[in-house]
Structure formats: structure tokens, C-alpha cells
Design a protein around this motif. Sequence first.
Motif, PDB file in Angstrom:
ATOM      1  N   CYS B  10       0.925  -1.122  -0.083  1.00 40.98           N
ATOM      2  CA  CYS B  10      -0.136  -0.216   0.176  1.00 40.98           C
ATOM      3  C   CYS B  10       0.822   1.204   0.149  1.00 40.98           C
ATOM      4  O   CYS B  10       1.926   1.400   0.760  1.00 40.98           O
ATOM      5  N   SER B  11       0.580   2.106  -0.875  1.00 38.12           N
ATOM      6  CA  SER B  11       1.194   3.580  -1.097  1.00 38.12           C
ATOM      7  C   SER B  11       0.407   4.682  -0.366  1.00 38.12           C
ATOM      8  O   SER B  11       0.776   5.707  -0.534  1.00 38.12           O
ATOM      9  N   GLY B  12      -0.673   4.440   0.049  1.00 39.77           N
ATOM     10  CA  GLY B  12      -1.697   5.433   0.671  1.00 39.77           C
ATOM     11  C   GLY B  12      -2.197   6.411  -0.421  1.00 39.77           C
ATOM     12  O   GLY B  12      -2.546   7.383   0.123  1.00 39.77           O
ATOM     13  N   CYS B  13      -2.556   5.711  -1.504  1.00 43.87           N
ATOM     14  CA  CYS B  13      -3.134   6.487  -2.604  1.00 43.87           C
ATOM     15  C   CYS B  13      -4.521   7.019  -2.426  1.00 43.87           C
ATOM     16  O   CYS B  13      -5.100   7.832  -2.938  1.00 43.87           O
ATOM     17  N   LEU B  14      -5.256   6.290  -1.643  1.00 42.86           N
ATOM     18  CA  LEU B  14      -6.673   6.354  -1.211  1.00 42.86           C
ATOM     19  C   LEU B  14      -7.745   6.114  -2.428  1.00 42.86           C
ATOM     20  O   LEU B  14      -8.839   6.600  -2.575  1.00 42.86           O
ATOM     21  N   VAL B  15      -7.000   5.455  -3.631  1.00 42.06           N
ATOM     22  CA  VAL B  15      -7.944   5.422  -4.740  1.00 42.06           C
ATOM     23  C   VAL B  15      -9.166   4.349  -4.314  1.00 42.06           C
ATOM     24  O   VAL B  15     -10.212   4.537  -4.708  1.00 42.06           O
ATOM     25  N   CYS B  16      -8.648   3.494  -3.362  1.00 36.24           N
ATOM     26  CA  CYS B  16      -9.760   2.540  -3.028  1.00 36.24           C
ATOM     27  C   CYS B  16     -10.944   3.175  -2.216  1.00 36.24           C
ATOM     28  O   CYS B  16     -12.066   2.957  -2.485  1.00 36.24           O
ATOM     29  N   ILE B  37      -7.498   3.335   5.492  1.00 36.33           N
ATOM     30  CA  ILE B  37      -6.153   3.533   5.215  1.00 36.33           C
ATOM     31  C   ILE B  37      -5.443   3.989   6.615  1.00 36.33           C
ATOM     32  O   ILE B  37      -5.859   5.175   6.865  1.00 36.33           O
ATOM     33  N   CYS B 119      -7.273  -0.479  -6.940  1.00 35.59           N
ATOM     34  CA  CYS B 119      -6.045  -0.314  -6.347  1.00 35.59           C
ATOM     35  C   CYS B 119      -5.031  -0.400  -7.122  1.00 35.59           C
ATOM     36  O   CYS B 119      -4.775  -1.473  -7.686  1.00 35.59           O
ATOM     37  N   PRO B 120      -4.148   0.738  -7.471  1.00 32.48           N
ATOM     38  CA  PRO B 120      -3.077   0.604  -8.433  1.00 32.48           C
ATOM     39  C   PRO B 120      -1.755  -0.462  -8.066  1.00 32.48           C
ATOM     40  O   PRO B 120      -0.960  -0.791  -8.724  1.00 32.48           O
ATOM     41  N   ARG B 121      -1.644  -0.889  -6.680  1.00 33.56           N
ATOM     42  CA  ARG B 121      -0.596  -1.608  -6.122  1.00 33.56           C
ATOM     43  C   ARG B 121      -1.110  -2.865  -5.767  1.00 33.56           C
ATOM     44  O   ARG B 121      -0.284  -3.705  -5.576  1.00 33.56           O
ATOM     45  N   ALA B 123      -2.447  -3.873  -3.438  1.00 26.00           N
ATOM     46  CA  ALA B 123      -2.541  -3.954  -2.223  1.00 26.00           C
ATOM     47  C   ALA B 123      -3.769  -4.660  -1.534  1.00 26.00           C
ATOM     48  O   ALA B 123      -3.822  -5.473  -0.496  1.00 26.00           O
ATOM     49  N   ILE B 124      -4.943  -4.561  -2.412  1.00 29.16           N
ATOM     50  CA  ILE B 124      -6.355  -4.927  -2.179  1.00 29.16           C
ATOM     51  C   ILE B 124      -6.392  -5.849  -3.213  1.00 29.16           C
ATOM     52  O   ILE B 124      -6.329  -5.345  -4.510  1.00 29.16           O
TER      53      ILE B 124
HETATM   54  S1  SF4 Z   1      -5.857   1.699  -3.368  1.00 30.54           S
HETATM   55 FE1  SF4 Z   1      -4.527   0.251  -2.727  1.00 30.54          FE
HETATM   56  S2  SF4 Z   1      -2.448   1.155  -2.499  1.00 30.54           S
HETATM   57 FE2  SF4 Z   1      -4.014   2.735  -2.580  1.00 30.54          FE
HETATM   58  S3  SF4 Z   1      -4.548   3.327  -0.381  1.00 30.54           S
HETATM   59 FE3  SF4 Z   1      -5.858   1.873  -0.992  1.00 30.54          FE
HETATM   60  S4  SF4 Z   1      -5.071  -0.362  -0.606  1.00 30.54           S
HETATM   61 FE4  SF4 Z   1      -3.189   1.218  -0.521  1.00 30.54          FE
END
Ligand code: SF4
Lengths: 616, 137
Positions: B10-16, B37, B119-121, B123-124
Motif C-alpha cells: 500500500c502506498s496510501g493513494c486512497l484510490v480504494c 487506510i 487499487c493501483p498496487r 494491495a487489495i
Molecule cells: S488503493 Fe491500494 S495502494 Fe491505494 S490506499 Fe488503497 S489499498 Fe493502499
Amino acid sequence: MLNGYAGTILEVDLTRGAVRKEPLPEKLAREWIGGRGFVAKTLWDRVPAGADPLGPDNIVVVAAGPLTGAPSLGAGRVHFGAKSPATGGYGDANMGGHFGPELKQAGYDMIVVTGRSDEPKYLFIDDDRVELRDASHLWGLGTMKAEETLKKELGEEFQVATIGPAGEKLVNYACVSHDFGRQAGRTGIGAVLGSKKLKAFAVRGTKTIPLADPAAVWAKGQEMYRAVFDNPGMAQWTPEGTAGVVNWANEVGAFPTRNFSSSYFTEHEEINGHALIEKLKPISKGCQGCPTPCGKYSTAKSRLGEAPVEGPEYETVALLGGNLGLDHIEEVAYLNHVIDDLGLDTISTGAVVGFAMECYQKGLLSKEEVGRELAFGDAEAALWLIRKIAAREGIGDLLAHGVKKAGEEFGPIAQAIAPHVKGLELSGYEFRNAPAMMLAYATCDIGAHHNRAWAITYDVQVGQDKVEGKAQKVIELQHVRPIFDHLGVCRLQWVEIGFDYNHYSALLKPVVGRDYTWDDLMAVSEKVWNLNRCFNVREIPGFGRSWDYPPARTWQDPVPDGPAKGKFIPRERVETLLDDYYRLRGWSADGLPTRRKLEALGLGEVAAALADRLPG
Amino acid sequence: MKIGLREDRCSGCLVCQTACSLSLFKELNPKKSAIVIEPRFPTPGNYAVHACDQCGECATACPVGCIEKGDDGVYRIDAESCTGCLVCVEACPQKVMRVHSSREVPIKCTLCGDCIRYCPRSAIYDVDGDIAEKRWY
Ligand code: SF4
Ligand code: SF4
């Protein structure tokens, strides 16, 4: 209701200790878009001519854009601006993280800070509740501790932007810091806040940002993300972030080395993106909305000390690595932490320290004057000097003004090698083998900054010796790149992985409910460019062509080694580049916008205000 | 579909969260999402990700029984019968039943999958693989 905007401007009068809310004028939104456009227009309108940058008459503007917080790539950006203490002219700086979206969710597009407080304050914003609060417990704290303290007091959801001790001490290149590693770095806005005794902003917003067509916005947002996920550049660029540029900059002979005396650092592989990943083992940390997080966060351990740090990103590697002759990425990272925590701009700080080192090497600065020995490659000396600058002790007091003022003190030989334009230190590209990049630095509105026109890629593409056609390209880039700063989004997905910029204008439509083509945005960008030039004409006595020259080293000293060995830009070619540039911009040979040009751009009032200074 | 987490990505982008609010409410408001997050800075210097795994503790806790499991395995709140007591919010082990000042009824994940999709990473991600894995880099 103005879709895409929060709809309110926060007016903060520190002298009276009062906060007022004003509706965001529709005309401002339509004609100046947001972010950088709001900053430029507000500085022109509201800074009294001749204001002392560090006096109560200067103002600080913080502005989000219509895409800040939107479901767009890199939507975490927010723009800061003030009359710059470094240049005496137009100053701005862009910052990522989460502050901008939070501000908009709290209900504000822009904060305008005026006046000066007697006591340290911070601005507390919790949706509708806005207060100037006592910050005496924060004054003197490093940026990390200040942010941590406010989050502990107020809650993790608050987004904090703060200055450090260097801002409090009015160092000309003090920055604003956020999210434990994001900065509004350039032009000394931290010092302006320090002069006003405003330590920090803390904001929480829970409101919904109004959209013209939410379903269409989300459909377009999904399209953007899907397009970027399919982009092969993601895999190449994301793992190392901007530090991945280090090798390339060396290969093309553009890497600042030992105070920009060379453009190739033999040991660059010790401090490149690969070294960063291998040695620091960082996590990736990004701005809101970002698919390609360039922040690399880790703990820097070296003989200098151990501390958490976000970075070093490319500019910091360039200015603290090659430029100081340091070949340990861990030491560069540790210095990065110290500079961030003191609230200094890593670019200017690296340039100032490198300049002092070369002056010392050349005997222009003695051990007695400095208080110790200085040498390239000496990380301890660098650390020592950085602390002196932030505390403004001894030689640090002079160096806190930047390389221009220090060069004037040290004499003409020093002046020729002082890396700056207009008083703002050069960022990470040595340009004796890149004429377009030189011109980009020479003509940038805030001084020697790369990001208005990263023209070096064009130099490499069409020929690093050529000057023909370069001015045209620089102008085009100076219009394209700042558009991202108007919208409130990151430009790196476009720059680094070739993401199509038409996506952003297409997203803007359902967000604000009006059609903007990319060309419409380009027109606003050109208008802002000219307005900022006029701001400099108004604020800097005698402003014109003579303020656009790079350091004399550009034509005096050929590059000593590396791929650009023997290269320099002869003075006549510098003149040709400037001539071409002014002509194509519709400015006079002295670099002044003509009144006719300004009128054609819709800046008739500006032309009238400067009627006695500008040619017809 | 079942949500899985790789927090170290997770990079903290908050796209989720952004996706969640747009999907659930057609609103741009990460605060109105069913994902949390948790940035942990300056140390240890990473993000914790909290998302609903449809464990059903909320349904067990609800005093009026208004949270029920559907055929798709997803627990949903019946907004009509919810009294806004927020007992479920307390009971949620992931702390992802969220409240927002604009609503009486808590916000509950409906497993729409948009956080996974965007989620671009990665992480989810979808443990069951119904939503294809994105490329890693
Ligand atoms: S979209 Fe993915 S990478 Fe970005 S905050 Fe949410 S869990 Fe983290
Ligand atoms: S590329 Fe870097 S600066 Fe741009 S949005 Fe992503 S994290 Fe922020």
C-alpha cells in the motif's frame, strides 16, 4: 454551486487574528482554472507593489485545483505562492500528498494568508470550524516532530503542512513540509510563513466535493486508471521513482557534479535508483490518486546517524550526491532527512553547500571565515554547514540568503560559478550540453527551476549542440507543464510514462460541467506565464533581459570530463536563444512583454498598470 | 469474490476509498467509504489497510437484526430498519463500519469490487481470483 470546486476562499488575517470566508468567484474559477492560476492572479492583485517579501504586506496563497481530490492520477497536488524572498519576484511551489484533497473536502479551494502575528500560530481547519490557534509548543520543532505532534493532538485524519526551524529563522530557501516527506520546496515560502509566525496548517474535511456529473466522472476516472495499468511505463518507472533518472542524466552529461563544475559523476552508480532500492529497501509512498508512487520511504542509516526519510528523489540525489561529491546513498538519504526536518529545500540547500565547497577549494573562502575545512565528498562538512545555515550561525547567516548574495560577497570569480538564475538556485540538470534546458532555466518565472520545461529530453532528442528550434519547444513546454499545476494533478505520469494528457481535459468536463479543450488550458497557461513575467517587472527593479542570464560559467568554462567533455554554450548562442525566445513570445528584445501582447491575452489591466515600464 | 490484503504494497493513494465512495454513493468523498487506510508515520513508516472480510460480527451484534447475509455471502444493512445505534460499528473487528455526519446508517462494504479493481498496487486483491490480478511492478 461551482462544480469541481469547494466554493469558498479562506481569508486569514494574522495581524488581526481574524478568519473570514468568501465565496469563490465564478469568474476566477472560469478564467484561471485553479492552483497555479489562482496563485498567480491573487499575488498580482493582492501583493502591494514593492512589498517586503518577509514583511507583513506579503501574502501566502495556498490553492487547490478542480481535479485536486478527483478520481484522477496524482490528484493530491496543491499549489503554494508568495512574493519570493529568494528572487524578490513571483514565487510558487507545488506540493503532493493529501493536503489539497483534504482542504477541498473541508470546503475550501484556497487560503489567503495576510499580515503578521506577534505570537506563533497555526491554522486549524475542521470542516466549517476554522481557528487561529497558539503554536508556541510547536515553534522550534522540526517538521517531522511538528507534524507528529499536531496529529497526536488533533487526530490522524488531520492533514498537516508545516514549516521547520529554517522557516522560523527566515532562511531564503525554507520550504513547507507535509506527510513526513512531501514539500512545497522552492522559492522560500517557508520563510514567508515564518515571517508571519504561522507555523502550520492542520485540516480535516469530511464533505463531498460537488461534481457536475458524478457517474461520468467515475466512468472517466476508471478509464484513466485502466489505461495507466496497461501502460508498460508503469513497470519501468515505478520501482525506483525519480531516482531512476540518475543513470540517464549521467549518460547524457547533465548530472550536477561538484557545484555544477562537471556534468558527470564517476561514482553515480553508488547513488542511483538501483542503489537506493538495494541499500535503503524503501516502501513506496505516494500522493492521493497516484498509480506510480515516486516516494520511497525508509530508514536512512549511515555513520552520520539514523533517521526515517522519504527519498532521496532525483533532485536530492543530484544536489546532495553528485553536486557535493558524495557517493554513499545512505549519507545522501540521511542529509535528505536533516534538510527536510529543518524545513529547507533540498535543491537550494545542496546548491548552496556545493557552492561554498567550490569557493573554499578555490581559495575564495578561508577556513577562518567558514569555521572549519570544506571539501567535496565530505558528508560531515556538509551536515555541519547545513545546520549552520538553518541556525543562521557564522557563515550560515550569509549562506542563508542563497548563492546569489553569497557570490556578491565572495567576488566576481565566485559570482561566475554561483549556480542560480534570478536568485533561485539551479536544480538538477547541468546544461552546458543542453541549450534548451539552459533556456528553460534562464526564462523560468521563479528562477532556475527545471519543472516548467524539462527541455533536456528535447535536447537529447534533436541534438545537444543545436540551438535552432529550441526556444519554440521551451515555450511549448512552459505552457503544457504548468497546466497540471492549475488542475491540481501530478505531471509525472505524462512525463515519465507517456500518459496521454487529453485524459485530463476529458475528465475536467464532467467534474466542472464545462468543456475545456487542452488548447483552452494552454491559453490560460500562456496568460499566467505572461502575468508572472509582469509580476517580476513590477516587483524587481530594472527587471528584463539581464535577469535571464545563467551563470557565466556557462560560456567561460568547458565541461572538464564525461560525455559532455569540452562543451559550453558560447555567449553569442545564449544571446541567440534569448532573442528567439523573446521574439516568439511577443516580447521586446529586453524581455519585456509588449502591451499589445498582454491585451491580446486578456491582460489589458496589467498592461495599463505597467504602461510606463512596458513597450507598446 | 473475497478481499485479500497485501499491506506492504500500500502506498496510501486512497484510490480504494475514492472508488468506494463513488461506487456506493455516487459521491466524491473518501470519508464515505468502507475502507480504512491507516498511515503509520514517521515510524514504523508504512500503511495498515483495513477492509471488510464479511465476517458477520456486525450482524451478530446488531440488536434489531437489520444486517443480513445475502446469497452472495455479503452482509447488508437494511437501512429502513436500522435505528442508528452504531453497535455494529463498535463490534466490527476491522473497524471498517464507518460513520459519517451526513448519514444515520453506518457505511458497510457491499463487495462491489471497485477497490480491488482500482487499487493501483494490488494491495487489495481478490483471493478467489474472480477479478483478475493486475500486473506487479
Ligand atoms: S488503493 Fe491500494 S495502494 Fe491505494 S490506499 Fe488503497 S489499498 Fe493502499
Ligand atoms: S508520481 Fe510522485 S509526485 Fe506524482 S502523484 Fe505519484 S507520488 Fe505524487
